[in-house]
Design a protein around this motif. Structure first.
Motif, short mmCIF file in Angstrom:
data_model
loop_
_atom_site.label_atom_id
_atom_site.label_comp_id
_atom_site.label_asym_id
_atom_site.label_seq_id
_atom_site.Cartn_x
_atom_site.Cartn_y
_atom_site.Cartn_z
N GLY A 155 0.81 -1.18 0.00
CA GLY A 155 0.00 0.00 0.00
C GLY A 155 0.86 1.25 0.00
N LEU A 156 0.20 2.35 -0.11
CA LEU A 156 0.87 3.63 -0.17
C LEU A 156 0.20 4.57 0.81
CD1 LEU A 156 2.88 5.39 -1.81
CD2 LEU A 156 0.99 5.94 -3.31
N PHE A 157 1.01 5.25 1.61
CA PHE A 157 0.50 6.21 2.58
C PHE A 157 1.02 7.58 2.20
CE2 PHE A 157 1.45 8.59 6.56
CZ PHE A 157 0.14 8.91 6.88
N LEU A 158 0.11 8.51 1.96
CA LEU A 158 0.46 9.90 1.65
C LEU A 158 -0.15 10.80 2.70
CD1 LEU A 158 -0.33 9.89 -2.18
CD2 LEU A 158 1.92 9.75 -1.12
N ALA A 159 0.59 11.79 3.12
CA ALA A 159 0.07 12.75 4.09
C ALA A 159 0.38 14.15 3.59
CB ALA A 159 0.71 12.53 5.45
N ASP A 166 0.88 20.58 9.09
CA ASP A 166 1.78 19.98 10.09
C ASP A 166 2.73 18.94 9.50
OD1 ASP A 166 0.63 21.45 12.15
OD2 ASP A 166 -0.92 19.94 12.49
N ILE A 167 2.55 18.61 8.23
CA ILE A 167 3.32 17.54 7.60
C ILE A 167 4.56 18.10 6.91
CG2 ILE A 167 3.24 15.62 5.96
CD1 ILE A 167 1.33 15.33 8.38
N ALA A 168 5.71 17.49 7.18
CA ALA A 168 6.97 17.91 6.56
C ALA A 168 6.99 17.47 5.10
CB ALA A 168 8.15 17.30 7.31
N PRO A 169 7.37 18.35 4.20
CA PRO A 169 7.44 17.96 2.79
C PRO A 169 8.62 17.03 2.52
CG PRO A 169 8.23 20.20 3.07
CD PRO A 169 7.73 19.74 4.41
N GLY A 170 8.42 16.15 1.55
CA GLY A 170 9.52 15.33 1.09
C GLY A 170 9.95 14.19 1.99
N THR A 171 9.13 13.79 2.92
CA THR A 171 9.48 12.67 3.79
C THR A 171 9.16 11.37 3.07
OG1 THR A 171 8.95 13.98 5.72
CG2 THR A 171 9.09 11.63 6.05
N HIS A 172 10.14 10.50 2.96
CA HIS A 172 9.96 9.19 2.32
C HIS A 172 10.49 8.14 3.27
CE1 HIS A 172 9.16 11.21 -1.46
NE2 HIS A 172 10.24 11.94 -1.25
N GLU A 173 9.61 7.29 3.74
CA GLU A 173 10.05 6.23 4.64
C GLU A 173 8.98 5.15 4.68
OE1 GLU A 173 11.23 5.81 9.29
OE2 GLU A 173 11.88 7.58 8.22
N GLU A 174 9.42 3.93 4.81
CA GLU A 174 8.46 2.83 4.94
C GLU A 174 7.80 2.92 6.30
OE1 GLU A 174 9.56 -1.13 3.90
OE2 GLU A 174 10.92 -0.42 2.35
N THR A 175 6.54 2.54 6.33
CA THR A 175 5.80 2.53 7.59
C THR A 175 4.83 1.37 7.57
OG1 THR A 175 4.54 3.90 9.12
CG2 THR A 175 3.98 4.09 6.81
N SER A 176 4.16 1.17 8.64
CA SER A 176 3.18 0.10 8.76
C SER A 176 1.78 0.70 8.78
CB SER A 176 3.43 -0.68 10.06
OG SER A 176 2.32 -1.50 10.37
N ILE A 177 0.83 -0.02 8.26
CA ILE A 177 -0.56 0.43 8.31
C ILE A 177 -1.01 0.61 9.76
CG2 ILE A 177 -1.60 -1.86 8.25
CD1 ILE A 177 -3.74 -0.59 6.35
N ASN A 178 -0.39 -0.13 10.68
CA ASN A 178 -0.73 -0.03 12.09
C ASN A 178 -0.40 1.35 12.67
OD1 ASN A 178 -1.60 -2.70 12.19
ND2 ASN A 178 0.43 -3.44 12.70
N ASP A 179 0.50 2.09 12.01
CA ASP A 179 0.91 3.39 12.53
C ASP A 179 -0.04 4.52 12.15
OD1 ASP A 179 3.14 2.04 13.47
OD2 ASP A 179 4.36 2.58 11.73
N PRO A 190 -6.24 4.54 22.61
CA PRO A 190 -6.39 3.37 23.47
C PRO A 190 -5.10 2.55 23.48
CG PRO A 190 -8.27 3.59 22.00
CD PRO A 190 -7.24 4.58 21.55
N ASP A 191 -4.74 2.02 24.64
CA ASP A 191 -3.47 1.31 24.74
C ASP A 191 -3.45 -0.04 24.03
OD1 ASP A 191 -5.00 -0.18 26.50
OD2 ASP A 191 -3.78 0.23 28.25
N ASP A 192 -4.59 -0.49 23.52
CA ASP A 192 -4.58 -1.73 22.76
C ASP A 192 -4.46 -1.49 21.26
OD1 ASP A 192 -7.12 -0.71 22.35
OD2 ASP A 192 -8.16 -2.62 22.66
N VAL A 193 -4.24 -0.24 20.86
CA VAL A 193 -4.04 0.08 19.45
C VAL A 193 -2.60 -0.25 19.08
CG1 VAL A 193 -3.87 2.00 17.79
CG2 VAL A 193 -5.80 1.88 19.35
N ASP A 194 -2.44 -1.01 17.99
CA ASP A 194 -1.09 -1.34 17.52
C ASP A 194 -0.49 -0.14 16.80
OD1 ASP A 194 -1.25 -3.95 18.45
OD2 ASP A 194 -2.13 -4.70 16.59
N GLY A 195 0.81 -0.13 16.70
CA GLY A 195 1.50 0.91 15.95
C GLY A 195 2.07 2.01 16.83
#
Length: 90
Positions: free
Chosen positions: A1-5, A9-22, A36-41
């Protein structure tokens, strides 16, 4: 998948792998909503502009206390038919 933000508040040009859990904890932190403390990521602080600070609040998860909705037989058949047509049921 692809995550775009994108946003103020978002820094331009950030490229890094992440998890959908985040995604969920990051969005909740940006909205100032307790996580909630049971949320993964983890909160993706590296995608933020340096001047944007987050103070995520992790809270104890509580169980859902709502009631399950009871459906009649005709509605159940219609749902099953729709799911079968979509390929979720055989």
């Amino acid at each position: 998948g692809l995550f775009l933000a994108w946003g103020p508040d978002i820094a331009p040009g950030t490229h890094e792998e992440t998890s959908i859990n985040d995604i969920a904890p990051t969005l909740l932190a940006l909205l100032g909503v307790p996580i909630p403390d049971d949320v993964d990521g983890v909160v993706l602080r590296h995608i933020l502009r340096p001047e944007r600070t987050l103070r995520p609040v992790w809270t104890e998860a509580v169980g859902w206390t709502g009631q399950a909705r009871t459906l009649d037989a005709a509605t159940n058949r219609a749902i099953e038919e729709r799911l079968r047509g979509l390929g979720y049921l055989q």
